[in-house]
Design an enzyme around this catalytic site. Structure first.
Site, PDB file in Angstrom:
ATOM      1  N   GLY A  11       0.846  -1.200   0.000  1.00 48.88           N
ATOM      2  CA  GLY A  11       0.000   0.000   0.000  1.00 48.88           C
ATOM      3  C   GLY A  11       0.872   1.237   0.000  1.00 48.88           C
ATOM      4  N   LEU A  12       0.788   1.987  -1.104  1.00 48.49           N
ATOM      5  CA  LEU A  12       1.633   3.190  -1.242  1.00 48.49           C
ATOM      6  C   LEU A  12       0.748   4.403  -1.503  1.00 48.49           C
ATOM      7  CD1 LEU A  12       4.477   1.664  -3.459  1.00 48.49           C
ATOM      8  CD2 LEU A  12       4.599   2.194  -1.017  1.00 48.49           C
ATOM      9  N   GLY A  13      -0.328   4.515  -0.736  1.00 53.18           N
ATOM     10  CA  GLY A  13      -1.220   5.666  -0.869  1.00 53.18           C
ATOM     11  C   GLY A  13      -0.784   6.774   0.075  1.00 53.18           C
ATOM     12  N   THR A  14      -1.750   7.447   0.680  1.00 50.33           N
ATOM     13  CA  THR A  14      -1.457   8.581   1.574  1.00 50.33           C
ATOM     14  C   THR A  14      -0.442   8.185   2.638  1.00 50.33           C
ATOM     15  OG1 THR A  14      -3.709   9.358   1.253  1.00 50.33           O
ATOM     16  CG2 THR A  14      -2.531  10.261   3.141  1.00 50.33           C
ATOM     17  N   VAL A  15      -0.700   7.092   3.342  1.00 46.96           N
ATOM     18  CA  VAL A  15       0.153   6.705   4.472  1.00 46.96           C
ATOM     19  C   VAL A  15       1.429   6.022   3.982  1.00 46.96           C
ATOM     20  CG1 VAL A  15       0.243   5.489   6.677  1.00 46.96           C
ATOM     21  CG2 VAL A  15      -1.936   6.413   5.878  1.00 46.96           C
ATOM     22  N   ILE A 138      -1.466   9.801  17.791  1.00 45.49           N
ATOM     23  CA  ILE A 138      -1.532   9.809  19.268  1.00 45.49           C
ATOM     24  C   ILE A 138      -1.169   8.406  19.780  1.00 45.49           C
ATOM     25  CG2 ILE A 138      -3.005  10.127  21.295  1.00 45.49           C
ATOM     26  CD1 ILE A 138      -4.809  11.925  19.647  1.00 45.49           C
ATOM     27  N   GLU A 192     -11.449   7.913   4.576  1.00 48.83           N
ATOM     28  CA  GLU A 192     -11.277   6.524   4.151  1.00 48.83           C
ATOM     29  C   GLU A 192     -11.554   6.425   2.650  1.00 48.83           C
ATOM     30  OE1 GLU A 192     -10.220   3.949   6.322  1.00 48.83           O
ATOM     31  OE2 GLU A 192      -9.835   5.808   7.378  1.00 48.83           O
ATOM     32  N   LYS A 207     -12.368   1.842  15.732  1.00 50.60           N
ATOM     33  CA  LYS A 207     -11.319   2.280  16.667  1.00 50.60           C
ATOM     34  C   LYS A 207     -11.761   2.058  18.110  1.00 50.60           C
ATOM     35  CE  LYS A 207      -9.622   5.691  13.355  1.00 50.60           C
ATOM     36  NZ  LYS A 207      -9.861   7.011  12.772  1.00 50.60           N
TER      37      LYS A 207
HETATM   38  N1  LIG Z   1      -5.204   8.315   5.648  1.00 52.27           N
HETATM   39  C1  LIG Z   1      -5.201   8.410   6.965  1.00 52.27           C
HETATM   40  O1  LIG Z   1      -5.210   9.506   7.549  1.00 52.27           O
HETATM   41  C2  LIG Z   1      -5.210   7.192   7.810  1.00 52.27           C
HETATM   42  C3  LIG Z   1      -5.324   5.942   7.253  1.00 52.27           C
HETATM   43  N2  LIG Z   1      -5.317   4.840   8.058  1.00 52.27           N
HETATM   44  C4  LIG Z   1      -5.404   3.517   7.482  1.00 52.27           C
HETATM   45  O2  LIG Z   1      -4.225   3.281   6.707  1.00 52.27           O
HETATM   46  C5  LIG Z   1      -4.527   2.429   5.622  1.00 52.27           C
HETATM   47  C6  LIG Z   1      -4.109   3.107   4.326  1.00 52.27           C
HETATM   48  O3  LIG Z   1      -4.823   4.325   4.197  1.00 52.27           O
HETATM   49  P1  LIG Z   1      -4.480   5.383   3.055  1.00 52.27           P
HETATM   50  O4  LIG Z   1      -3.028   5.447   2.823  1.00 52.27           O
HETATM   51  O5  LIG Z   1      -5.219   6.611   3.427  1.00 52.27           O
HETATM   52  O6  LIG Z   1      -5.203   4.706   1.804  1.00 52.27           O
HETATM   53  P2  LIG Z   1      -5.005   5.000   0.253  1.00 52.27           P
HETATM   54  O7  LIG Z   1      -6.279   4.639  -0.404  1.00 52.27           O
HETATM   55  O8  LIG Z   1      -4.437   6.358   0.029  1.00 52.27           O
HETATM   56  O9  LIG Z   1      -3.875   3.948  -0.170  1.00 52.27           O
HETATM   57  C7  LIG Z   1      -4.122   2.581  -0.269  1.00 52.27           C
HETATM   58  C8  LIG Z   1      -2.993   1.925  -1.040  1.00 52.27           C
HETATM   59  O10 LIG Z   1      -3.234   0.528  -1.089  1.00 52.27           O
HETATM   60  C9  LIG Z   1      -3.043   0.090  -2.417  1.00 52.27           C
HETATM   61  N3  LIG Z   1      -3.868  -1.081  -2.678  1.00 52.27           N
HETATM   62  C10 LIG Z   1      -5.206  -1.166  -2.768  1.00 52.27           C
HETATM   63  N4  LIG Z   1      -5.576  -2.424  -3.029  1.00 52.27           N
HETATM   64  C11 LIG Z   1      -4.440  -3.141  -3.098  1.00 52.27           C
HETATM   65  C12 LIG Z   1      -4.153  -4.501  -3.335  1.00 52.27           C
HETATM   66  N5  LIG Z   1      -5.134  -5.366  -3.577  1.00 52.27           N
HETATM   67  N6  LIG Z   1      -2.857  -4.901  -3.348  1.00 52.27           N
HETATM   68  C13 LIG Z   1      -1.854  -4.032  -3.091  1.00 52.27           C
HETATM   69  N7  LIG Z   1      -2.075  -2.731  -2.860  1.00 52.27           N
HETATM   70  C14 LIG Z   1      -3.341  -2.295  -2.860  1.00 52.27           C
HETATM   71  C15 LIG Z   1      -3.431   1.261  -3.297  1.00 52.27           C
HETATM   72  O11 LIG Z   1      -2.829   1.115  -4.584  1.00 52.27           O
HETATM   73  C16 LIG Z   1      -2.829   2.400  -2.473  1.00 52.27           C
HETATM   74  O12 LIG Z   1      -1.472   2.511  -2.786  1.00 52.27           O
HETATM   75  C17 LIG Z   1      -6.020   2.125   5.734  1.00 52.27           C
HETATM   76  O13 LIG Z   1      -6.183   0.954   6.495  1.00 52.27           O
HETATM   77  C18 LIG Z   1      -6.567   3.324   6.521  1.00 52.27           C
HETATM   78  O14 LIG Z   1      -7.743   3.045   7.202  1.00 52.27           O
HETATM   79  C19 LIG Z   1      -5.167   4.916   9.415  1.00 52.27           C
HETATM   80  C20 LIG Z   1      -5.043   6.125  10.030  1.00 52.27           C
HETATM   81  C21 LIG Z   1      -5.098   7.363   9.283  1.00 52.27           C
HETATM   82  N1  LIG Z   2     -10.427   8.398   7.957  1.00 55.13           N
HETATM   83  C1  LIG Z   2      -9.774   8.394   9.209  1.00 55.13           C
HETATM   84  C2  LIG Z   2      -8.311   8.242   9.016  1.00 55.13           C
HETATM   85  C3  LIG Z   2      -7.619   7.930  10.263  1.00 55.13           C
HETATM   86  O1  LIG Z   2      -7.889   6.966  10.943  1.00 55.13           O
HETATM   87  C4  LIG Z   2     -10.059   9.693   9.934  1.00 55.13           C
HETATM   88  O2  LIG Z   2     -10.587  10.618   9.302  1.00 55.13           O
HETATM   89  O3  LIG Z   2      -9.795   9.769  11.130  1.00 55.13           O
HETATM   90 NA    NA Z   3      -2.436   6.030  17.602  1.00 52.58          NA
END
Ligand SMILES: NC(=O)C1=CN([C@@H]2O[C@H](COP(=O)(O)OP(=O)(O)OC[C@H]3O[C@@H](n4cnc5c(N)ncnc54)[C@H](O)[C@@H]3O)[C@@H](O)[C@H]2O)C=CC1
Ligand SMILES: N[C@@H](CC=O)C(=O)O
Ligand code: NA
Length: 439
Positions: A11-15, A138, A192, A207
């Protein structure tokens, strides 16, 4: 120096992209802090060719995250895909099954099968770390899992969804529409993949379920949470709350009661002069009340790339610092097999104050009728206000009530009786009030 810790990131999205950038920028200082280098050796995402603003040169690419978890030569599998089922679930299980440590930010997955995964990790001598899964940066997981050991927790509650808090804050402070605020939260990487999980309260529930287990030592019970999101909250409610000395926040609350543990997620009125009422935007806050320590309140960034990656990085660094054969902290604070059954306290027996906004026909006897139904159900009122209408204006009247502590079932009976009288226009808006102990 010990051998490098070899990690694979799925997973190489936001996080994920923020994490890669941080690990690369701080490579040298992390090696000194951890006593060994942390090396990204493999990555996986859906689209290999997307420009993410990060350098993936020399890192093995896997089209399948599951294959990476099964085959890559890694010590740690970092799951940043998301989703309670499918690839995230399969890949985490595959990594743990071969004794590879897992770091994840995936609260949906943990809420669904966290106990099973924790148990698998224990059996295989692997670590399952998930600080980023609750309240982003946190360190609330660590606080509950380690620092508060020996305390008896009575209540844990807080603002655990950055997207909802961002929306409510901007609606109140700038008068923006719900839809515009949500779009902006998505653009900033807070929401999300499906933002319904944020605004309908499911993300907060995931959570909360994790915190409940850590706080009370019970099985994860994500399906036993009373749930209301913020889609029903109007600017009118936000203004009425302010007039009465409250602010509306989406809270997750878990507390012990005489009949079990009450878990609920709903828009909540908190006193304007409380610290939690001042927590704005994407910031989260988690309060923990326990017998030895008393009241602990942690406030900090709850969502977004860097805030979340900071927690993931801390989890990876903990693994880098741990030594083979050393005692492991169980993922859920105690061995998974020793978790107690979860005993649910029903929302109907919840006791607290309520805000009620009624839109009614403007005719004689309505005000008295409402007051009578409240009294008949043993509900004592802190205030009852009939909003004055501009001179000469006809049409519906707004009546706002704030109750003293009362039982939810009495409140529901009273509202049903008001509704049966026939003068109520639309549904009654009922918002629970939560009072911090001191702060
Ligand atoms: N964005 C945030 O502020 C926060 C996110 N999270 C959690 O972190 C995780 C990632 O979140 P984000 O980065 O925001 O999501 P995102 O949607 O930006 O990135 C998801 C990544 O997963 C990849 N992906 C999707 N399906 C796939 C598959 N079948 N195989 C391999 N890669 C795949 C996508 O290509 C993308 O790179 C989630 O579980 C989210 O709930 C937790 C806390 C805060
Ligand atoms: N979508 C979530 C991401 C972090 O967990 C939020 O808005 O808090
Ligand atoms: Na935390």
């Amino acid at each position: 120096m010990a051998d490098a810790l070899r990690i694979g990131i799925a997973g190489l999205g936001t996080v994920g992209a923020s994490l890669v950038a941080l690990l690369q920028q701080r490579k040298n200082e992390l090696a000194v802090t951890c006593g060994r280098a942390i090396e990204i050796v493999a990555v996986s995402a859906r689209n290999r060719n997307r420009d993410r603003g990060i350098d993936l040169t020399g890192i093995d690419w896997f089209d399948s995250a599951v294959e990476m978890a099964e085959k890559a030569d890694i010590d740690v599998f970092v799951e940043l895909i998301g989703g309670a089922t499918g690839t995230a679930d399969e890949s985490v299980r595959a990594a743990l099954a071969r004794g590879v440590h897992v770091v994840t930010a995936n609260k949906a997955l943990l809420a669904r099968c966290g106990v099973e995964l924790a148990s698998l990790a224990e059996d295989k001598g692997a670590l399952l770390n998930f600080e980023a899964a609750v309240a982003g940066g946190i360190p609330v997981i660590k606080a509950l899992r380690e620092s508060l050991t020996g305390n008896h927790v009575s209540r844990v509650y807080g603002i655990m969804n950055g997207t909802c808090n961002y929306i409510l804050t901007r609606m109140e402070k700038e008068g923006l529409s719900f839809e515009d605020c949500l779009k902006e939260a998505q653009r900033l990487g807070y929401a999300e993949a499906d933002p319904a999980f944020d605004i309908e309260g499911n993300d907060t529930a995931h959570k909360l379920a994790i915190l409940t287990t850590l706080a009370f030592g019970t099985q994860i019970a994500a399906d036993d949470i009373y749930l209301e999101g913020i889609t029903n909250i109007s600017i009118e409610d936000i203004r009425a709350a302010a007039d009465l000395g409250y602010r509306i926040k989406l809270l997750g609350v878990a507390q012990t009661t005489g009949t079990g543990i009450e878990q609920r997620v709903h828009p909540t009125m908190v006193p304007l002069d409380s610290v939690i009422a001042q927590v704005d935007g994407v910031t989260n806050a988690v309060a923990i009340e326990s017998d030895i320590l008393g009241e602990l309140l942690m406030v900090g960034p709850g969502a977004g790339g860097n805030a979340t990656a900071s927690a993931v990085l801390g989890d990876i660094a903990d693994i880098a610092k741990s030594r083979p054969g050393a005692q492991r902290v169980p993922a859920l604070g105690r061995p998974a097999a020793s978790l107690d059954p979860y005993c649910r306290a029903r929302i109907q027996s919840h006791e607290g104050g309520y805000f009620i906004r009624l839109t009614v026909e403007d005719r004689a006897g309505v005000f008295a009728g409402i007051a009578t139904h409240m009294a008949a159900n043993g509900i004592s009122l802190e205030s009852i206000v009939q909003r004055p209408k501009p001179r000469g204006e006809t049409g519906p009247q707004t009546i706002i009530l704030v109750t003293h502590a009362t039982r939810e079932d009495s409140l529901r009976k009273a509202v049903a009786a008001v509704s049966a009288d026939g003068y109520l226009l639309g549904a009654a808006q009922v918002i629970r009030i939560e009072r911090p102990k001191t702060v």
